[in-house]
Design an enzyme around this catalytic site. Sequence first.
Site, PDB file in Angstrom:
ATOM      1  N   LYS A  79       0.846  -1.195   0.000  1.00 58.54           N
ATOM      2  CA  LYS A  79       0.000   0.000   0.000  1.00 58.54           C
ATOM      3  C   LYS A  79       0.877   1.240   0.000  1.00 58.54           C
ATOM      4  CE  LYS A  79      -3.879   1.964   2.648  1.00 58.54           C
ATOM      5  NZ  LYS A  79      -4.773   1.707   3.815  1.00 58.54           N
ATOM      6  N   SER A 149      -9.450   1.623   2.956  1.00 54.08           N
ATOM      7  CA  SER A 149      -8.610   2.392   2.049  1.00 54.08           C
ATOM      8  C   SER A 149      -7.551   1.544   1.342  1.00 54.08           C
ATOM      9  CB  SER A 149      -7.904   3.502   2.833  1.00 54.08           C
ATOM     10  OG  SER A 149      -7.074   2.941   3.853  1.00 54.08           O
ATOM     11  N   SER A 173      -9.925  -0.810   7.058  1.00 55.56           N
ATOM     12  CA  SER A 173      -9.376  -0.573   5.723  1.00 55.56           C
ATOM     13  C   SER A 173      -8.648  -1.747   5.093  1.00 55.56           C
ATOM     14  CB  SER A 173      -8.435   0.637   5.753  1.00 55.56           C
ATOM     15  OG  SER A 173      -9.176   1.812   5.971  1.00 55.56           O
TER      16      SER A 173
END
Length: 463
Positions: A79, A149, A173
């Site tokens: 990420k 996210s 997330s």
Amino acid sequence: MQPYELTLADAAQQIRARRLSPVELVDSVLDRMDQVDPQVEAYVAVTAEQARDAAREAEREVARGVFRGPLHGVPAGLKDLIDVAGSPTSASSRVRAGHRAAADSTVAARLRAAGSVLVGKTHTHEFAYGLTTPQTGNAWDRGRVAGGSSGGSAVAVAAGAATFALGTDTGGSIRVPAALNGVVGFKPTYGLVPRHGVTSLSWSLDHVGPVTRTVEDAALVLSVLAGHDPRDPASLDAPAVDHRPEREPDLAGVRVGVPRNHYFDHVDAEVETAVRRGIAQLQTLGAQLVEIDIPMTRYIQATQWGLMVPEATAYHEGTLRTVPELYQADVRILLEAGELMGAGDYLRAQRSRTLMREAWARILEQVDVIAAPAVPMTAVKAGRESVTWSDGSTEAVSDAYVRLSSPANITGVPALSVPVGHDTEGMPIGMQLLGRPFGDRQLLRVGHAYERTQPARSLAPTA
């Protein structure tokens, strides 16, 4: 079967036995990425040449009899909040344009030492402040939200563009996009995995964890990531644990809590049916089902937002005042709202969290694991802002997605999302398992036992 379709555990076994070369595996994943990523946009940056160099080095090491462990030569996505030395960490934001990390984050360094091969940085909702990751399309239907996210990480794994990935989880997330894309997402106990070198959203709620295709794979990654690092003030100096679960799917003696309230309130009927079917399977494996009541439910979302909003605003204070126009509108509004929250509100949220942790600890004395939906509905169409429930009430999509996942962040308990089927439109459904602090291995054991009774899952049919 193509190499990109292999689970981490299977790929590791073949690499160690020299039936699969790390170069073959990385090339296969990069080829798959070329095929699918223009459609789903899981990646913000691809490190193809560096990945091939690392794969060749891994191949040479294995040929010499040097095997660093199950991650050796296995391709991963990170990420884009996670620092990798010399690479951009943009947090999918114009605010970070041109930024390059000076050093590896702790988790990136541990993956590097384990021989894992970085193939790229995955998209996040800007600075992880959202539940949809709007840049990225769902791996099963690119017209639907990926979840956030850590949407890029989940989509990359689901589409075969990474064997595993890392995400972060502040209110769900990791688990939300994992559930929406039909993969496994694990949020460890708070403090188990260090966050040094990872861009923060809310430092008292942030976690780093794996997104994988199987629970066994998640355990393999966690065993590399976990461990104390004094550079993270929240990192706990706990004894090292091998998190790999037992092979036999036997849950005799395990008490599984089934919530009577909150987790099955305002949940899509197909989601509830699939999750209850998954819970029944746990009982078939020998688990004892125990009905429980979730405490302080009316305070969950207020506590989550009361902690997250002021902490996020404090982190962004400098750039919010100097370059506010560079933020996306939805994130800028939330950051500006944080400037209006008083110290009293934040302290009340802290007190609420303390009471909630104590109440959850009492529940987790009665049961070993709690089983519930990971999200109340499957992936909605991109751009949809609200959902209407059967009683006529309306809820914002972002509130709906975070409602069932945020208790684990507030309390710090480990939480796992495991795929349990699809709805009639073919979209994945996830079951969430929650456990005691530092009960990560037990939680993975339960998830793995369930998973071993199910047919092997295929990758998302992304063309």
